[in-house]
Design a protein around this motif. Structure first.
Motif, PDB file in Angstrom:
ATOM      1  N   ASP A   1      15.545  17.878   3.241  1.00 47.55           N
ATOM      2  CA  ASP A   1      15.187  19.253   2.886  1.00 47.55           C
ATOM      3  C   ASP A   1      15.981  19.659   1.651  1.00 47.55           C
ATOM      4  O   ASP A   1      17.145  20.074   1.766  1.00 47.55           O
ATOM      5  CB  ASP A   1      15.492  20.190   4.059  1.00 47.55           C
ATOM      6  CG  ASP A   1      15.084  21.640   3.780  1.00 47.55           C
ATOM      7  OD1 ASP A   1      14.562  21.916   2.670  1.00 47.55           O
ATOM      8  OD2 ASP A   1      15.287  22.488   4.667  1.00 47.55           O
ATOM      9  N   PRO A   2      15.388  19.565   0.461  1.00 43.60           N
ATOM     10  CA  PRO A   2      16.120  19.864  -0.775  1.00 43.60           C
ATOM     11  C   PRO A   2      16.649  21.290  -0.839  1.00 43.60           C
ATOM     12  O   PRO A   2      17.609  21.559  -1.576  1.00 43.60           O
ATOM     13  CB  PRO A   2      15.070  19.624  -1.874  1.00 43.60           C
ATOM     14  CG  PRO A   2      14.067  18.710  -1.257  1.00 43.60           C
ATOM     15  CD  PRO A   2      14.022  19.084   0.185  1.00 43.60           C
ATOM     16  N   ALA A   3      16.066  22.205  -0.067  1.00 42.14           N
ATOM     17  CA  ALA A   3      16.481  23.613  -0.141  1.00 42.14           C
ATOM     18  C   ALA A   3      17.604  23.950   0.836  1.00 42.14           C
ATOM     19  O   ALA A   3      18.151  25.052   0.783  1.00 42.14           O
ATOM     20  CB  ALA A   3      15.284  24.523   0.142  1.00 42.14           C
ATOM     21  N   THR A   4      17.949  23.033   1.709  1.00 47.82           N
ATOM     22  CA  THR A   4      18.926  23.377   2.745  1.00 47.82           C
ATOM     23  C   THR A   4      20.325  23.525   2.176  1.00 47.82           C
ATOM     24  O   THR A   4      20.683  22.891   1.177  1.00 47.82           O
ATOM     25  CB  THR A   4      18.932  22.303   3.853  1.00 47.82           C
ATOM     26  OG1 THR A   4      19.613  22.807   4.992  1.00 47.82           O
ATOM     27  CG2 THR A   4      19.633  21.041   3.380  1.00 47.82           C
ATOM     28  N   GLN A   5      21.127  24.373   2.817  1.00 43.16           N
ATOM     29  CA  GLN A   5      22.508  24.566   2.418  1.00 43.16           C
ATOM     30  C   GLN A   5      23.410  23.677   3.274  1.00 43.16           C
ATOM     31  O   GLN A   5      23.283  23.665   4.492  1.00 43.16           O
ATOM     32  CB  GLN A   5      22.915  26.028   2.601  1.00 43.16           C
ATOM     33  CG  GLN A   5      22.225  26.990   1.654  1.00 43.16           C
ATOM     34  CD  GLN A   5      22.605  26.727   0.200  1.00 43.16           C
ATOM     35  OE1 GLN A   5      23.768  26.555  -0.120  1.00 43.16           O
ATOM     36  NE2 GLN A   5      21.613  26.691  -0.664  1.00 43.16           N
ATOM     37  N   PRO A   6      24.328  22.935   2.657  1.00 45.00           N
ATOM     38  CA  PRO A   6      25.262  22.144   3.461  1.00 45.00           C
ATOM     39  C   PRO A   6      26.046  23.040   4.409  1.00 45.00           C
ATOM     40  O   PRO A   6      26.359  24.191   4.085  1.00 45.00           O
ATOM     41  CB  PRO A   6      26.187  21.518   2.407  1.00 45.00           C
ATOM     42  CG  PRO A   6      25.392  21.528   1.137  1.00 45.00           C
ATOM     43  CD  PRO A   6      24.550  22.766   1.205  1.00 45.00           C
ATOM     44  N   GLY A   7      26.347  22.532   5.590  1.00 44.93           N
ATOM     45  CA  GLY A   7      27.068  23.337   6.571  1.00 44.93           C
ATOM     46  C   GLY A   7      27.765  22.469   7.596  1.00 44.93           C
ATOM     47  O   GLY A   7      27.503  21.267   7.705  1.00 44.93           O
ATOM     48  N   PHE A   8      28.657  23.085   8.357  1.00 44.93           N
ATOM     49  CA  PHE A   8      29.453  22.350   9.330  1.00 44.93           C
ATOM     50  C   PHE A   8      28.604  21.763  10.449  1.00 44.93           C
ATOM     51  O   PHE A   8      28.865  20.651  10.925  1.00 44.93           O
ATOM     52  CB  PHE A   8      30.528  23.277   9.922  1.00 44.93           C
ATOM     53  CG  PHE A   8      31.550  23.731   8.923  1.00 44.93           C
ATOM     54  CD1 PHE A   8      32.653  22.939   8.640  1.00 44.93           C
ATOM     55  CD2 PHE A   8      31.417  24.950   8.268  1.00 44.93           C
ATOM     56  CE1 PHE A   8      33.604  23.356   7.718  1.00 44.93           C
ATOM     57  CE2 PHE A   8      32.355  25.373   7.346  1.00 44.93           C
ATOM     58  CZ  PHE A   8      33.462  24.574   7.068  1.00 44.93           C
ATOM     59  N   VAL A   9      27.573  22.479  10.899  1.00 49.06           N
ATOM     60  CA  VAL A   9      26.776  22.003  12.028  1.00 49.06           C
ATOM     61  C   VAL A   9      25.937  20.795  11.640  1.00 49.06           C
ATOM     62  O   VAL A   9      25.920  19.779  12.346  1.00 49.06           O
ATOM     63  CB  VAL A   9      25.889  23.131  12.597  1.00 49.06           C
ATOM     64  CG1 VAL A   9      25.076  22.618  13.786  1.00 49.06           C
ATOM     65  CG2 VAL A   9      26.735  24.327  13.019  1.00 49.06           C
ATOM     66  N   SER A  10      25.246  20.876  10.507  1.00 49.91           N
ATOM     67  CA  SER A  10      24.444  19.732  10.094  1.00 49.91           C
ATOM     68  C   SER A  10      25.326  18.544   9.723  1.00 49.91           C
ATOM     69  O   SER A  10      24.928  17.387   9.919  1.00 49.91           O
ATOM     70  CB  SER A  10      23.510  20.097   8.940  1.00 49.91           C
ATOM     71  OG  SER A  10      24.215  20.585   7.820  1.00 49.91           O
ATOM     72  N   LEU A  11      26.540  18.798   9.214  1.00 50.90           N
ATOM     73  CA  LEU A  11      27.470  17.699   8.950  1.00 50.90           C
ATOM     74  C   LEU A  11      27.879  17.021  10.258  1.00 50.90           C
ATOM     75  O   LEU A  11      27.979  15.796  10.329  1.00 50.90           O
ATOM     76  CB  LEU A  11      28.698  18.202   8.203  1.00 50.90           C
ATOM     77  CG  LEU A  11      29.818  17.174   7.950  1.00 50.90           C
ATOM     78  CD1 LEU A  11      29.299  15.930   7.248  1.00 50.90           C
ATOM     79  CD2 LEU A  11      30.950  17.810   7.139  1.00 50.90           C
ATOM     80  N   GLU A  12      28.098  17.812  11.300  1.00 53.12           N
ATOM     81  CA  GLU A  12      28.432  17.221  12.596  1.00 53.12           C
ATOM     82  C   GLU A  12      27.280  16.365  13.118  1.00 53.12           C
ATOM     83  O   GLU A  12      27.491  15.271  13.656  1.00 53.12           O
ATOM     84  CB  GLU A  12      28.796  18.303  13.608  1.00 53.12           C
ATOM     85  CG  GLU A  12      29.279  17.751  14.924  1.00 53.12           C
ATOM     86  CD  GLU A  12      29.929  18.787  15.829  1.00 53.12           C
ATOM     87  OE1 GLU A  12      29.996  18.550  17.055  1.00 53.12           O
ATOM     88  OE2 GLU A  12      30.393  19.831  15.323  1.00 53.12           O
ATOM     89  N   GLY A  13      26.050  16.859  12.967  1.00 50.80           N
ATOM     90  CA  GLY A  13      24.897  16.056  13.364  1.00 50.80           C
ATOM     91  C   GLY A  13      24.802  14.768  12.569  1.00 50.80           C
ATOM     92  O   GLY A  13      24.510  13.694  13.121  1.00 50.80           O
TER      93      GLY A  13
END
Length: 402
Positions: A315-327
């Motif tokens: 998803d090119p529009a998504t913002q990096p974040g702690f939750v998706s990094l954990e996933g």
């Protein structure tokens, strides 16, 4: 057909397509009941299941865990998968409700997934994990730090993150050592998640000869926090530890600001940092969140650079974040363990070889984030990080300051 009936081959193909698309076909070959023999390994794929909150009040947590796991899987697939087998993810929405998580877990296991990954929450994991463990299906990378997943005998549970006890210990240490606070209150979700955070906070305070000045609760999947706010306000706390999800946590903090509370608000990692930031808006300044993964903007950490590139592919529009990094880290862990457990293209991985590879690996560096497992240790990381909202964004800090 090498002696195999044509109907069986068609049935296998139907099952594979159904799993890959996340559609279950009653009667498809490969279905197993709880504790059966289906292992999620096909000639060209390995299928995992996820039951998480894709809708409802905690949906951003589930969506971001899904995004991170999928990013790691697709990154591996672009490199050929696991010795030619692509990683697939079948997702079921449990709305952060235990009853639905039970149904989803049984269905996913019955349809033969290799493992369950990226569950969201303590109340859902509390009821889903025993089903997975009885079926000898790995329960991997759940988005919870609750002690109920950290028993020495829980062989089929693979935790990535530090525990809630470790997070609450860090919270109390920083509030007392850095700020000299003695009056600490708590708001917690009235369920097993909130109780886990409450127990950790009490343990940390007990070590210091302290106790909570007040406690307030709210009901899961609601933002009914005003009664708790008034109770906590009357105790005049210097800090409020919040064990909750992003919407009720944000509602509490915004109302507290409106009525003139000047306490420091400290949230546990499960809150969902990006979602909390968006919910708080201008009320977020100075809010603290403990984290259990590295800072998602720190590209000096190799795995963070890989993660940012991988989620852009999804998803090119998504913002990096702690939750998706954990996933993503949970997904990377799966890739590393599956690769280590499969010594040739001819050998298919098994759940047992996957778990043995993890415990035998010793310290495993995922690219600047290290995990290690042992025969009686199912938690990979003990790391807890500290972040504060400043000028509309999270920044990493070592200590708290007034």
């Amino acid at each position: 057909m090498n002696g195999r009936p044509a109907g069986a081959a068609v049935g296998n193909m139907v099952a594979l397509i159904a799993l890959a698309l996340g559609v279950f076909v009653p009667g498809a070959r490969g279905q197993v009941q709880e504790g059966g023999d289906g292992d999620g390994v096909f000639p060209d794929s390995i299928v995992f299941g996820q039951s998480a909150a894709i809708s409802g009040a905690a949906r951003e947590l589930g969506e971001n865990m899904r995004l991170g796991v999928l990013a790691a899987f697709e990154e591996a697939n672009r490199g050929g998968g696991i010795r030619g087998r692509k990683l697939r993810l079948v997702v079921r929405d449990d709305r952060y409700e235990g009853e639905v998580a039970v149904v989803n877990t049984r269905e996913l296991i019955a349809h033969g997934v290799f493992g369950l990954i990226g569950a969201v929450g303590t109340p859902t994991s509390r009821v889903a994990e025993p089903i997975a463990s009885r079926a000898r299906v790995p329960y991997i990378g759940a988005f919870t730090g609750a002690a109920l997943l950290r028993g020495e005998d829980q062989r089929y549970v693979v935790n990535l993150r530090a525990s809630y006890n470790q997070e609450t210990e860090e919270m109390v240490e920083r509030l007392t050592a850095d700020l000299g606070f003695t009056r600490i209150a708590i708001l917690y979700q009235d369920d097993s998640y909130g109780q886990a955070g409450l127990n950790g906070t009490r343990t940390a305070l007990d070590k210091r000869g302290m106790s909570l000045v007040s406690e307030g609760t709210y009901v899961r999947n609601t933002v009914a926090v005003k009664r708790a706010l008034l109770k906590i306000r009357d105790s005049n706390p210097q800090a409020v530890i919040i064990i909750g999800a992003y919407r009720p946590a944000a509602a509490f903090i915004k109302w507290a600001r409106k009525i003139g509370m000047r306490a420091v608000f400290v949230n546990i990692s499960f809150v969902g940092s990006n979602a909390l930031l968006n919910e708080l808006g201008r009320s977020g300044e100075g809010v603290v969140v403990t984290q259990v993964v590295p800072f998602p903007r720190d590209t000096e950490i190799p795995v963070v650079t890989r993660y940012r590139a991988a989620i852009r592919e999804i998803d090119p529009a998504t913002q990096p974040g702690f939750v998706s990094l954990e996933g993503y880290l949970a997904g990377r862990l799966v890739v590393e363990a599956l690769t280590a457990s499969t010594d040739s293209a001819a050998a298919a991985p098994t759940r047992e070889s996957f778990l043995q590879a993890l415990t035998a690996a010793g310290p495993l560096d995922l690219g600047g984030f290290e995990v290690e497992y042992g025969p009686a240790d199912n938690q990979g990381s003990d790391a807890v990080f500290l972040t504060v909202i400043r000028r509309g964004r999270f920044v990493p800090v070592e200590r708290l300051s007034r």
